[in-house]
Enzyme design. Sequence first.
Site, mmCIF file in Angstrom:
data_model
loop_
_atom_site.group_PDB
_atom_site.id
_atom_site.type_symbol
_atom_site.label_atom_id
_atom_site.label_comp_id
_atom_site.label_asym_id
_atom_site.label_seq_id
_atom_site.Cartn_x
_atom_site.Cartn_y
_atom_site.Cartn_z
ATOM 1 N N ASP A 111 5.939 102.692 115.397
ATOM 2 C CA ASP A 111 4.520 102.635 115.763
ATOM 3 C C ASP A 111 3.841 101.290 115.489
ATOM 4 O O ASP A 111 2.628 101.239 115.247
ATOM 5 C CB ASP A 111 3.739 103.750 115.055
ATOM 6 C CG ASP A 111 3.777 105.054 115.843
ATOM 7 O OD1 ASP A 111 4.552 105.128 116.813
ATOM 8 O OD2 ASP A 111 3.062 105.994 115.488
ATOM 9 N N ASN A 120 3.318 103.581 108.714
ATOM 10 C CA ASN A 120 3.682 104.753 109.504
ATOM 11 C C ASN A 120 4.843 105.502 108.878
ATOM 12 O O ASN A 120 4.789 106.718 108.694
ATOM 13 C CB ASN A 120 4.031 104.325 110.932
ATOM 14 C CG ASN A 120 4.424 105.491 111.809
ATOM 15 O OD1 ASN A 120 5.598 105.827 111.919
ATOM 16 N ND2 ASN A 120 3.446 106.118 112.441
ATOM 17 N N LYS A 137 9.852 110.949 110.300
ATOM 18 C CA LYS A 137 9.104 111.058 111.551
ATOM 19 C C LYS A 137 9.949 111.901 112.498
ATOM 20 O O LYS A 137 10.841 111.405 113.183
ATOM 21 C CB LYS A 137 8.820 109.684 112.144
ATOM 22 C CG LYS A 137 8.065 108.732 111.234
ATOM 23 C CD LYS A 137 6.705 109.258 110.833
ATOM 24 C CE LYS A 137 5.745 109.317 111.972
ATOM 25 N NZ LYS A 137 4.383 109.742 111.541
#
Length: 294
Positions: free
Chosen positions: A258, A26, A60
Amino acid sequence: MAQLTLDRWNITFGGDAPLAVIAGINVIEDLDLALTTGKALKAICADLGLPYVFKASYDKANRSSLKSFRGPGLKKGLEILAEVKSQLDVPICTDIHTPEECEPVAAVADLVQIPAFLCRQTDLVVAAARATHAAGGLLHVKKGQFLAPWDMKNVIDKARDAAREAGLSEDRFLACERGVSFGYNNLVADMTSLAEMRKSGAPVVFDVTHSVQKPGGLGAVSGGARDMVPVLARAGVAAGVAGLFMETHPKPAEAWSDGPNAVPLKHMKALLATLVALDNVTKQSGFLENNFGA
């Protein structure tokens, strides 16, 4: 069905080409994890005859909490991705967030990805379409959780128009489904949306692991239902997708982002082996929804 090729890597998305796998971690935690995961996935895909693209995010930007880990940032992240690309000899997929990131990212990534929440940001779509096209890569646009599948045609057309205005005529765009949000910490993946999105003329990728995410489901972080990944993956492949986007981790419980919806790396080969068999049946039959007339 639409078909696109990454010429440098001889990877084709769509048509009767084998199921493409865009998979990785991720968010970049460190170079060693990226290399370990990418090396394992490359070997698995090679054994199964599947084209492979390594995925990891350098930032992110959409986090549940200000305290959540975002990644190493643009400069350090691109250095790590470039190293993975060089050492493993694999194409790279990563996501962008601002128009200013497009050119430096397109210089490293073969698939530049627009996150779902940003898919209607015109300045970002225009800059990404032009930078990716000029660099010889593909633009991978995720459908917003708030959009109907047919609305993705407008997003893809926007990217096409931006490329044409810059004198770039070749189509270089992929559309990606990642579920629809109705609130209450849940997402729903509708298999008919995969067929609807094909009407945009772009090859369609199914982001399976984010489709089982539970946004904000654990309070300050997102939850997930990784046990549902095989269920949705089988359904999506049977629906005739060009590729699957999947996130994995050697130890999902220890992932920095995640983890609840990441596939344990040790299970990836068995899962993909099942999906290869389904993909072969689907594509060899040649029987998709366009066989049905009025």
